[in-house]
Design a protein around this motif. Structure first.
Motif, short mmCIF file in Angstrom:
data_model
loop_
_atom_site.label_atom_id
_atom_site.label_comp_id
_atom_site.label_asym_id
_atom_site.label_seq_id
_atom_site.Cartn_x
_atom_site.Cartn_y
_atom_site.Cartn_z
N GLY A 1 71.98 20.96 4.84
CA GLY A 1 73.25 21.04 4.12
C GLY A 1 73.87 22.34 3.26
N THR A 2 74.12 22.06 2.11
CA THR A 2 74.43 23.30 1.25
C THR A 2 73.40 23.74 0.22
OG1 THR A 2 75.37 21.61 -0.33
CG2 THR A 2 76.70 22.41 1.38
N ARG A 3 72.21 23.52 0.64
CA ARG A 3 71.04 23.78 -0.51
C ARG A 3 71.12 25.48 -0.80
NH1 ARG A 3 65.66 22.65 1.83
NH2 ARG A 3 64.84 22.76 -0.30
N PHE A 4 71.13 25.94 0.55
CA PHE A 4 71.27 27.40 0.31
C PHE A 4 72.31 28.08 -0.57
CE2 PHE A 4 72.53 32.10 1.49
CZ PHE A 4 71.53 32.47 1.40
N TYR A 5 73.67 27.46 -0.08
CA TYR A 5 74.66 27.78 -1.03
C TYR A 5 74.70 27.71 -2.28
CZ TYR A 5 79.52 27.91 -2.21
OH TYR A 5 80.99 28.24 -3.05
N LYS A 6 74.03 26.34 -2.80
CA LYS A 6 73.91 25.91 -4.38
C LYS A 6 72.75 26.76 -4.86
CE LYS A 6 74.95 20.93 -3.50
NZ LYS A 6 74.40 19.56 -3.23
N ALA A 7 71.93 27.17 -4.11
CA ALA A 7 70.77 28.06 -4.72
C ALA A 7 71.29 29.55 -4.90
CB ALA A 7 69.73 28.17 -3.78
N GLY B 1 65.81 31.72 -1.72
CA GLY B 1 65.13 30.73 -0.96
C GLY B 1 63.94 30.09 -2.07
N GLN B 2 63.70 30.58 -3.14
CA GLN B 2 62.60 30.05 -4.05
C GLN B 2 63.36 28.57 -4.63
OE1 GLN B 2 59.65 30.92 -3.87
NE2 GLN B 2 58.54 29.68 -5.33
N LEU B 3 64.73 28.96 -5.02
CA LEU B 3 65.60 27.88 -5.68
C LEU B 3 65.92 26.80 -4.75
CD1 LEU B 3 67.34 30.46 -8.15
CD2 LEU B 3 65.32 29.05 -8.64
N GLN B 4 66.04 26.92 -3.38
CA GLN B 4 66.50 25.83 -2.61
C GLN B 4 65.92 24.61 -3.20
OE1 GLN B 4 67.85 26.66 1.43
NE2 GLN B 4 66.61 28.48 1.17
N GLY B 5 66.91 23.56 -3.18
CA GLY B 5 66.38 22.18 -3.50
C GLY B 5 66.03 21.79 -4.94
N SER B 6 66.32 22.87 -5.72
CA SER B 6 66.14 22.41 -7.40
C SER B 6 67.46 21.61 -7.72
CB SER B 6 66.23 23.92 -7.83
OG SER B 6 66.39 23.70 -9.42
N PRO B 7 67.01 20.57 -8.50
CA PRO B 7 68.17 19.75 -8.89
C PRO B 7 69.12 20.40 -9.95
CG PRO B 7 66.13 19.18 -9.74
CD PRO B 7 65.69 20.26 -8.94
N SER C 1 57.78 36.54 -11.56
CA SER C 1 56.75 35.30 -11.48
C SER C 1 55.94 35.61 -10.11
CB SER C 1 57.56 34.14 -11.33
OG SER C 1 58.46 33.94 -10.30
N PRO C 2 54.74 35.04 -10.20
CA PRO C 2 53.99 35.28 -8.98
C PRO C 2 54.43 34.66 -7.55
CG PRO C 2 52.55 34.65 -10.72
CD PRO C 2 54.29 34.36 -11.05
N PRO C 3 55.24 33.57 -7.43
CA PRO C 3 55.78 32.99 -6.16
C PRO C 3 56.65 33.97 -5.49
CG PRO C 3 55.63 31.32 -7.63
CD PRO C 3 55.34 32.23 -8.46
#
Length: 262
Positions: free
Chosen positions: A70-76, A139-145, A161-163
């Protein structure tokens, strides 16, 4: 996945290519300087095609429906400070502002090698600093509420940050291997078709130097890759390290192939 891989190769060539142009520029051989101009042209074209693919990928990831989450990338993406996103357009224009004079006015500018060096350096560092960490972070922020845009201080803290840092380093090292691979293919072909022995020797030397770059940087990718691997989420580590036979098999085959090619 295939589009993303091609996009990454192209933007790596655009970002790291100008740094190799500097090295070629300061060699006294005319053949090396011609290769620098050729690489500058390819870097400009790579960024253009890379941007088109990037726009296509952003559309697919943002509005691709359930199959692409869905829109996970757009939201991130919207969590990045919006002024940074707008400045991204200016940063792309700045890259071409530095590179197009080099491409179109190479002959008169070749008498001012320090000016060419500055233009190449500004173009490369502009892309490296602005876009690489930003899209790694998206990419790291995708899925964050959380949907709140980050402050600039929070953004900088996440950049280091390390990641995020592990993925950025691994991505940039890949660029430092991709560009000499392109140069190796180009100069080896030029050596084969060289008109004089002296010109052939120059291209042979450039090809060998590119091969040494590939070897050295790819060896550095091994510790960088281990660091990157241990920054991945636990489920991703598990898949690559035995939890999924197909993923583990492809991962092991890729590592073995890299070592054999080196």
């Amino acid at each position: 996945s295939i589009l993303l891989a091609v996009h990454l190769v192209l933007v790596n060539l655009a970002a790291i290519g100008p740094l190799f142009c500097i090295g070629l520029l300061w060699r006294d051989a005319v053949a090396a300087q011609r290769t620098a101009r050729w690489l500058a042209r390819r870097a400009c074209l790579s960024l253009l095609v890379g941007m088109l693919l990037g726009g296509l990928l952003m559309g697919l990831y943002s509005f691709g429906g359930a199959a692409l989450d869905g829109t996970r990338f757009y939201k991130a993406l919207l969590r990045i400070p919006h002024d940074r996103l707008w400045w991204g357009v200016a940063e792309l224009a700045f890259y071409y502002l530095c590179m197009l004079p080099v491409v179109f006015f190479w002959r008169p500018l070749s008498h001012w090698r320090w000016l060419l060096t500055l233009l190449f350096f500004l173009a490369a560092t502009n892309l490296i600093y602005h876009f690489t960490p930003m899209f790694v972070l998206v990419g790291q922020l995708q899925g964050s509420p959380d949907a709140t845009p980050l402050t600039n201080s929070e953004l900088l803290a996440l950049y280091f940050s390390p990641p995020v840092l592990a993925r950025v380093v691994h991505h940039l090292l890949a660029g430092f291997a991709i560009v000499p691979t392109v140069l190796l293919l180009r100069t080896a072909a030029q050596a084969h078709h060289a008109g004089t022995t002296a010109e052939k020797d120059v291209f042979d030397a450039l090809a060998r130097r590119a091969g040494l770059w590939i070897l050295g940087v790819t060896l550095l990718e091994i510790p960088s890759g281990i660091w990157f691997l241990f920054q991945l989420p636990e489920f991703a580590q598990d898949r690559l390290l035995g939890g999924n036979a197909l993923a583990t098999g492809w991962f092991a085959a890729a590592l073995l192939m890299v070592l054999l090619l080196l």
